[in-house]
Design a protein around this motif. Structure first.
Motif, PDB file in Angstrom:
ATOM      1  N   THR A  73       0.834  -1.197   0.000  1.00 41.63           N
ATOM      2  CA  THR A  73       0.000   0.000   0.000  1.00 41.63           C
ATOM      3  C   THR A  73       0.872   1.252   0.000  1.00 41.63           C
ATOM      4  N   GLN A  92      -0.211   3.938   1.476  1.00 39.87           N
ATOM      5  CA  GLN A  92      -0.615   4.643   2.697  1.00 39.87           C
ATOM      6  C   GLN A  92       0.171   4.082   3.889  1.00 39.87           C
ATOM      7  N   GLU A 110      -8.758  -5.416   0.210  1.00 41.36           N
ATOM      8  CA  GLU A 110      -7.370  -5.032  -0.029  1.00 41.36           C
ATOM      9  C   GLU A 110      -6.951  -3.896   0.900  1.00 41.36           C
ATOM     10  N   LEU A 111      -7.893  -3.045   1.291  1.00 37.09           N
ATOM     11  CA  LEU A 111      -7.572  -1.927   2.177  1.00 37.09           C
ATOM     12  C   LEU A 111      -7.275  -2.407   3.587  1.00 37.09           C
TER      13      LEU A 111
END
Length: 249
Positions: A60, A62, A196-197
């Motif tokens: 990711t 993030q 996925e997050l």
């Protein structure tokens, strides 16, 4: 799904193997106990970073989401410490401490501490399975936890036997603790598969929980009896061994 079952069975089986060995090594000297735990601590450090936290950051953009997961995992284990004692305050390895009823309560609290940590360990393996891409699963975390489960299983058995708990009841307790890891594997796999997050955050959470256990309990325990130097070198060997295993497989 078969790979998840293999992981769960492997973690539970490693705990049972360690428990079986515990019946024969009730009086393991602190020198060897600290050395073995140091080696396991190195394995845990490598597994949590290489198998969980680094893949989380790579999965990711993030980074703060992963960092939040790491801190949340550590905080979760910190909350458990309000209910259970530290390994370095109740080792369960000295026979003279476990022949009366009052100390039996402390032994049971110690075993509870080990049992509660099995759940996030299993979740760590399950989440790493969720993160695997392609046909082959990532076995780094599962293998690392399975290796350290063997001496940890011995640590569960020894204090119970020394406290006078029957062998049959002790075996049932060990099996129950091993089954907690099976539950953890499937819980981690399910949560990691939701989206996925959520997956990078769960990887960070599991890695943070493992780092907390290693730093707050395993390493202080290995430095509590005057054998910190050999425990430190054992930690380095465990860390290197896990990296080599990860590279090979």
């Amino acid at each position: 799904m078969i790979q998840v079952w293999i992981s769960a069975a492997g973690l539970c089986g490693a705990t049972i193997i360690g428990s079986a060995l515990g019946f024969f090594f009730k009086n393991l000297p602190h020198r060897w106990n600290d050395t073995i735990l140091g080696f396991c601590a190195g394995i845990m450090l490598a597994s949590s970073t290489i198998g969980l936290i680094l893949p989380a950051f790579e999965g990711t953009g993030q980074w703060w989401w992963v960092a939040l997961g790491v801190m949340a995992g550590a905080f979760f284990l910190n909350l458990l410490d309000f209910l259970t004692p530290h390994l370095h305050t109740i080792t369960g390895l000295d026979p003279e401490q476990h022949h009366n009823g009052s100390s039996l309560n402390k032994v049971l609290l110690f075993v509870m501490a080990i049992a509660l940590h099995k759940l996030p360990e299993g979740m760590a393996a399950g989440v790493s399975m969720s993160a695997a891409k392609g046909v082959f699963a990532d076995w780094t975390v599962s293998l690392g936890i399975a290796i350290q489960n063997i001496p940890e299983g011995m640590v569960i058995i020894a204090p119970l036997l020394l406290a006078g708990v029957s062998r049959l009841r002790t075996l049932v307790i060990a099996l129950s603790i091993g089954l907690l890891e099976v539950i953890g594997v499937w819980a981690g796999f399910g949560l990691g598969s939701i989206s996925e997050l959520l997956l990078p955050m769960m990887l960070g959470f599991a890695g943070g929980a493992m780092l907390y256990v290693t730093s707050d309990e395993m390493i202080p325990e290995t430095h509590a009896h005057g054998y910190q130097k050999q425990a430190t070198y054992a930690l380095l060997l465990g860390f290197i061994a896990m990296i080599i295993i990860e590279r090979l497989f």
